[in-house]
Enzyme design. Structure first.
Site, PDB file in Angstrom:
ATOM      1  N   GLU A  14       0.815  -1.327   0.043  1.00 47.74           N
ATOM      2  CA  GLU A  14      -0.039   0.045  -0.173  1.00 47.74           C
ATOM      3  C   GLU A  14       0.812   1.182   0.027  1.00 47.74           C
ATOM      4  OE1 GLU A  14      -2.621   0.237   3.408  1.00 47.74           O
ATOM      5  OE2 GLU A  14      -2.665   2.534   3.095  1.00 47.74           O
ATOM      6  N   ASP A  39       0.989   3.758  -3.114  1.00 51.50           N
ATOM      7  CA  ASP A  39       0.379   5.186  -2.886  1.00 51.50           C
ATOM      8  C   ASP A  39       1.376   6.243  -3.661  1.00 51.50           C
ATOM      9  OD1 ASP A  39      -0.810   7.528  -1.134  1.00 51.50           O
ATOM     10  OD2 ASP A  39       1.245   7.566  -0.611  1.00 51.50           O
ATOM     11  N   ASP A  93      -7.318   1.724   0.556  1.00 48.61           N
ATOM     12  CA  ASP A  93      -5.897   0.927   1.211  1.00 48.61           C
ATOM     13  C   ASP A  93      -5.675  -0.365   0.294  1.00 48.61           C
ATOM     14  OD1 ASP A  93      -6.218   2.590   2.917  1.00 48.61           O
ATOM     15  OD2 ASP A  93      -6.411   1.343   4.494  1.00 48.61           O
ATOM     16  N   GLU A 104      -4.636   0.733  -3.457  1.00 50.10           N
ATOM     17  CA  GLU A 104      -3.161   1.288  -3.466  1.00 50.10           C
ATOM     18  C   GLU A 104      -2.124   0.067  -3.337  1.00 50.10           C
ATOM     19  OE1 GLU A 104      -3.164   5.890  -1.480  1.00 50.10           O
ATOM     20  OE2 GLU A 104      -2.917   4.004  -0.220  1.00 50.10           O
TER      21      GLU A 104
END
Lengths: 219, 219
Positions: free
Chosen positions: B37, B41, B108, B111
């Site tokens: 994640e 991101d 979440d 990502e």
């Protein structure tokens, strides 16, 4: 500096145009490096993220995020820009104008250069450029030492100052599989900072980090 | 969903392992998607940054930064995850466990999937995946409308509420080539917000944005 001849030189020239030396065009737009800086910031963030992801295969995302933000902050990038000689080029560009008002200009320009390299050569080339010409200058071990030990910093401080430091767990929310701890950090019985995290240890680390800021401890 | 057969399926399986369903390994480490994640991101941030850079060649970095942060925020990503059907896969993974405690789990996981695609296929493939499967679902025009018009929102509000709104320039610092404006936004003669920017217009926009938050105006 980039390590290869640019395809599109004008991009690099633009990267050196800080907004304070940019000239207005006829329609009132300023042609400056700010858009390149925005782009370079994002690319640099991605490359540093992957670099840390690979370098620390057993560290959690909290550690990685914190370390990354310490590497890409303005002050760290200013230092790198000076190390690689970018500051000299910038000063030439300013032709003797006073630079002291723009402390962040070196780091800003470094990001703009990253943006220019990315647009000129693509992600893979830019990634190599960042790894070989920027990240190599970071004292990553120094950075991670300070990233990891906020709590020991606080303990050390309390011993030197002869103060009583204590952590109190305020609450644990969530369910058995997904907890959130909420802790207070007390100095001489008084709450001076709080922290949160998915484990008690992380919450205490978070509270210690906040306390370091409040107590203005060098970290 | 990714649009191609994965090279390394285990990465995608890992991407679906939210920390709340992750199992502890013998040495106490949790194997979850949090590291993916973190990586996803950063990659998503870079691709969205470039997308906006290309889409709005005449907009400044303030606009681009603001629009980007609205696109990659948790709520926006949750919505996208639901739109592309990722939420269904996640719910299956949770096998009937209560999901409501983890509102951010969809975003979440999205990502984390981006992180998995990046590691599995590299930047260029991942960029195409993000553009074709994620960004396409964003209402970018809707987002930029709300990004751009904080000031008109405040004016509109003042007319509806019959309140007197005024902007006052407090100070202009810097030098002739690099100014910073500092403004106050007054409602009925009382300062309710302040803003800064390199032009008066930007400073007023910034103050209006802060005022929208303070007045809790839907934007």
């Amino acid at each position: 500096m980039v390590g290869s001849k640019p395809f599109n030189l004008s991009l690099y020239k633009l990267a050196l145009k800080h907004t304070s030396v940019a000239e207005d065009t006829v329609n009132g737009l300023k042609i400056s490096n700010e858009r390149l800086e925005y782009l370079g910031d994002a690319i640099l963030g991605a490359v540093v993220a992957e670099f840390l992801f690979n370098k620390f295969p057993f560290r959690d995302e909290g550690f990685l995020t914190e370390t990354r933000s310490r590497m890409v902050n303005r002050e760290a990038l200013n230092q790198i820009a000076i190390k690689i000689g970018l500051s000299k080029i910038i000063e030439k560009e300013f032709k003797g104008k006073n630079l002291s008002a723009h402390k962040s200009i070196y780091g800003d320009t470094l990001e703009a250069i990253v943006g220019a390299v990315y647009l000129d050569r693509g992600y893979d080339f830019c990634k190599k450029f960042i790894l070989k010409r920027i990240i190599i200058h970071f004292d990553v071990d120094g950075i991670i030492t300070t990233t990891s030990n906020f709590k020991s910093k606080i303990i050390e401080w309390s011993q030197k100052e002869n103060k009583d430091v204590d952590f109190q767990t305020l609450s644990v929310s969530g369910n058995p599989r997904f907890k959130e701890f909420h802790v207070h950090l007390l100095v001489e019985g008084e709450v001076i900072a709080e922290g949160k995290g998915s484990t008690k240890k992380k919450a205490e680390q978070d509270a210690s980090k906040n306390a370091c800021e409040i107590l203005k401890l060098d970290i």
